[in-house]
Scaffold this motif. Sequence first.
Motif, PDB file in Angstrom:
ATOM      1  N   TYR A 267       0.832  -1.213   0.000  1.00 53.41           N
ATOM      2  CA  TYR A 267       0.000   0.000   0.000  1.00 53.41           C
ATOM      3  C   TYR A 267       0.863   1.257   0.000  1.00 53.41           C
ATOM      4  O   TYR A 267       0.656   2.166  -0.822  1.00 53.41           O
ATOM      5  N   TYR A 268       1.825   1.311   0.921  1.00 54.72           N
ATOM      6  CA  TYR A 268       2.665   2.508   0.997  1.00 54.72           C
ATOM      7  C   TYR A 268       3.575   2.630  -0.221  1.00 54.72           C
ATOM      8  O   TYR A 268       3.990   3.724  -0.593  1.00 54.72           O
ATOM      9  N   GLY A 269       3.870   1.500  -0.878  1.00 56.73           N
ATOM     10  CA  GLY A 269       4.611   1.550  -2.135  1.00 56.73           C
ATOM     11  C   GLY A 269       3.802   2.245  -3.215  1.00 56.73           C
ATOM     12  O   GLY A 269       4.324   3.076  -3.970  1.00 56.73           O
ATOM     13  N   PHE A 270       2.498   1.927  -3.290  1.00 57.62           N
ATOM     14  CA  PHE A 270       1.614   2.592  -4.245  1.00 57.62           C
ATOM     15  C   PHE A 270       1.486   4.080  -3.932  1.00 57.62           C
ATOM     16  O   PHE A 270       1.489   4.916  -4.836  1.00 57.62           O
ATOM     17  N   ARG A 271       1.386   4.399  -2.640  1.00 52.64           N
ATOM     18  CA  ARG A 271       1.278   5.802  -2.236  1.00 52.64           C
ATOM     19  C   ARG A 271       2.526   6.581  -2.627  1.00 52.64           C
ATOM     20  O   ARG A 271       2.452   7.714  -3.119  1.00 52.64           O
TER      21      ARG A 271
END
Length: 456
Positions: A442-446
Amino acid sequence: MELKRSLNTFDSISVLFSSMVGSGIFFTSGYLIKETGNLWIVLLCWLVGGLLALSGSITYAYAARLLPFAGGDYVYLKVAYSPAIAFMSGWSSLLTNFSACVSVLALAFGKYVQILFPGLPVWESPTFTLLGLDLQISSITFIGVLPIVFFSGLNYFGIKSAVRVQNVFAVLKITGLLLFLALGFTIGNTNWSYLWNSPFPNITELSFYSKILIGIVPVSFSYLGWNMITYIAEEVKNPEKTIVRSAISACFLVAGLYFVINLLFVISAPIEDLAGQDGIGAIAFQKLFGENYSILTTSFIAWVILGSMSAILIGGSRVYFAMARDGVFIPSFSKIHPKWHSPYVSIFFQAFVAILFLFVKEIEALLYMITCSILILSCLTAATPFRFERMGMKSDYKIPFYPLPIILYILANVAVMTILFIEKPVTAGWGLMITLIALPVYYGFRLDKRMAKVKK
């Protein structure tokens, strides 16, 4: 971008019924009898499982009435808690809740096809282990690919065409099950002594409750789908009335049906003939009516499996669509076909992941992994009515006996998870690992999204 509202109450109940009544009823009781060793506990587990499904259903209906959009848990967790927790739910749906569930059905379907056509070549590769999980390629793997590809292709042409086919599956499925019960209890070779000779459990012993909890795991798998209506809520007509009505009706229908079917199972053969068997439905039918009807039985079970697979593939793809629409997943997953109004990229990616899970050797291992992954976040979803009320979001729908269903559902899930980690640590660990991996993804996508904005 919004999906088209085209499903009425009958369509909604049909999808729910078909997603709940799949292969689980025809093989999980074999594992259940093996784990508990007591027929009375087996029947009790099915009743408790129905009660939990109903509790979850009437609890989720509150959130679905407030937020009647595609995505189910993902949407509710995003509003009630945070996008990160919501992403964990969607990620788990992609990798276990839906995709692995479809794989279980596809593998079961493959086994029954081989029974129907004994002339088909049967082969399997050597087993290899990856992080405690046994993997294998076999003829069943390739048979399982076919229905996944077929139903994904059908869903491509829009939910209405897919649900029309689904309705046919549902009507024939419930007709066949009722006929099976009527004939089984009237002219079948039943023997009630098989049940009476099973010792009545001592409810004062701790082992009784541990057996109930471990037994709930495969039973919970068989009830999966009770919340399917929340994933397709954006495509339901009159969601304020239809969602609650269809969810409660389907739960009562399936719970009653499951209990009576299992009652027939346990009086059809001695416990030693049923324990550990992954084809308990076929065994019971042969004991009741003789082997002359085995082809008919096997064909019907394969039909039931296909109907369930079709319903799950419809609901699951809407989760990834909702994630992409929010900008926290691969952007192309939010695409809607201009003519068929289907999230076609999500549909085919889900099929790809489900096919990968076909390489897991044991259906039982997938069952425990799926259940663990689902229970972790479903507790948070069940608590969303409390959060929504604090946020000032109130619905005209009142949860019956509030807040008891919510508390019952959460406590039962926590208890099942505890015993699952004690009894099945490897497969439960896989379920937990898949869920937690969602956070760095998730934080990679963000981060990727922020970097793209900076470059602009």
